[in-house]
Write a protein that holds these residues in place. Structure first.
Motif, mmCIF file in Angstrom:
data_model
loop_
_atom_site.group_PDB
_atom_site.id
_atom_site.type_symbol
_atom_site.label_atom_id
_atom_site.label_comp_id
_atom_site.label_asym_id
_atom_site.label_seq_id
_atom_site.Cartn_x
_atom_site.Cartn_y
_atom_site.Cartn_z
ATOM 1 N N GLU A 22 -6.933 6.569 9.419
ATOM 2 C CA GLU A 22 -5.493 6.664 9.633
ATOM 3 C C GLU A 22 -5.118 6.437 11.096
ATOM 4 N N ASN A 23 -6.079 6.638 11.994
ATOM 5 C CA ASN A 23 -5.835 6.457 13.427
ATOM 6 C C ASN A 23 -6.319 5.117 13.963
ATOM 7 N N ASP A 318 2.558 0.579 7.899
ATOM 8 C CA ASP A 318 2.486 2.024 7.702
ATOM 9 C C ASP A 318 1.257 2.448 6.900
ATOM 10 N N LYS A 321 -0.644 5.569 8.175
ATOM 11 C CA LYS A 321 0.044 6.818 7.827
ATOM 12 C C LYS A 321 -0.160 7.148 6.346
ATOM 13 N N ARG A 325 -1.735 10.597 4.613
ATOM 14 C CA ARG A 325 -1.142 11.387 3.535
ATOM 15 C C ARG A 325 -2.110 11.527 2.373
#
Length: 342
Positions: A22-23, A318, A321, A325
């Motif tokens: 995610e990073n 996105d 992100k 989630r």
């Protein structure tokens, strides 16, 4: 080079797994086209991707110490699920312009990009009446659900699905109902109505249990013909299954990559009962792409017996992100990523 193909494509890529996908995932507007895009091997198809979806398997492999660091190519494009349009093909059952869906086969991911090359086992035509967005959800999660349920039931079977509100569980409930089964499932309080809307006959709210799940199932007093454990967080659900699974019933799981879970899977699968193995048949579902399975899933979707449960449609930028989630473990159904769109 095919004159219809651009020289580059948009793709989400990562190069290191040290801080989580995610990073590290980023959108590259000029990524290299897939290998063999201009010289397809026999039976393969080049697809212009419309949508993909995010799966736990994507980040678990990306973040695995050996697979992520040494086996996957760098930069690496995640995601196995796709829907889209045939651009070129050496699959005799497909033609340029066909709408298709399916999944790639690890270690080949690559669907979070404008183009992907897919072999014949992992691709099927989108049935009339099914949108490309919905078709994109019918890859890893739907296939895992189908292969965890369909081979082990008949009309009237009693099925228990542990974890009914995630990507695999939402499909599993619907597949079991389409096959004429009675379904009991687990979920949190906020997802009870979702699971009921998908056809679950009985829903156990795990957040309200005063005892552990195996104890609750023992107290229920009615045995199941099939147990599908999408969570596999508590191996005792299997070890205590003789109390709530018929003697010739099956305990199936799509599996988990945690070492402790793998040990339990190995013991249950390979050791006889007298040596510490399980007392009920245990099946570790390997989730292999199979054209006939995709066709069955697509047919049910076209008939309205199965629907895609989509929590959110996000853009490629996105996707990181979205993985964040997904790793939080509270996603209802699927997160879909719009790549090329309809």
């Amino acid at each position: 080079m095919d004159s219809q193909l651009p020289s580059t494509m948009r793709a989400c890529q990562w190069t290191t797994n040290t801080t989580g996908i995610e990073n590290t995932l980023h959108l590259n507007p000029s990524a290299t086209l897939p290998k063999n895009a201009n010289n397809l091997p026999a039976g393969h198809t080049l697809v212009k991707v419309a949508y993909t979806t995010l799966n736990p398997f994507d980040y678990k492999v990306a973040e695995a110490p050996v697979l992520g660091n040494y086996i996957l190519p760098k930069p690496s494009i995640p995601c196995l699920d796709f829907s889209g349009t045939v651009v070129a093909t050496k699959n005799a059952e497909l033609s340029v312009g066909d709408l298709v869906f399916g999944r790639t086969n690890p270690p080949f991911f690559g669907c979070l990009a404008e183009y992907v090359v897919v072999d014949s086992a992992g691709i099927s035509k989108v049935p009339k009446g099914v949108s490309l967005q919905d078709a994109a959800t019918a890859g890893i999660a739907a296939l895992a659900a189908y292969q965890s349920v369909a081979p082990f039931v008949k009309e009237g079977s009693q099925v228990f699905i542990n974890g009914g509100s995630g990507g695999t569980g939402t499909f599993g409930i619907q597949f079991a109902k389409a096959l004429g089964c009675t379904v009991t499932t687990t979920c949190s309080t906020r997802n009870i109505e979702l699971c009921k809307s998908l056809g679950a006959d009985e829903v156990i709210d795990y957040t309200a249990l005063k005892e552990d799940l195996p104890t609750a199932l023992k107290a229920r007093g009615k045995p199941f013909d099939l147990i599908v454990d999408n969570v596999f967080a508590d191996p005792n659900l299997y070890w205590h299954s003789p109390s709530y699974l018929i003697p010739n019933g099956t305990f199936s799981t799509p599996g988990d990559t945690k070492p402790s879970s793998l040990v339990n899977i190995a013991m249950a699968s390979f050791l006889p009962a007298w040596a510490g193995g399980g007392q009920r048949p245990f099946v570790f579902v390997r989730n292999q792409p199979k054209k006939a399975d995709f066709e069955a899933i697509g047919k049910w979707m076209a008939q309205g017996k199965v629907k895609a449960v989509v929590e959110e449609v996000i853009e490629m930028a996105d996707a990181g992100k979205g993985f964040g989630r997904l790793k939080g473990g509270r996603v209802r159904g699927k997160i879909v990523v719009r790549v090329g769109g309809d």
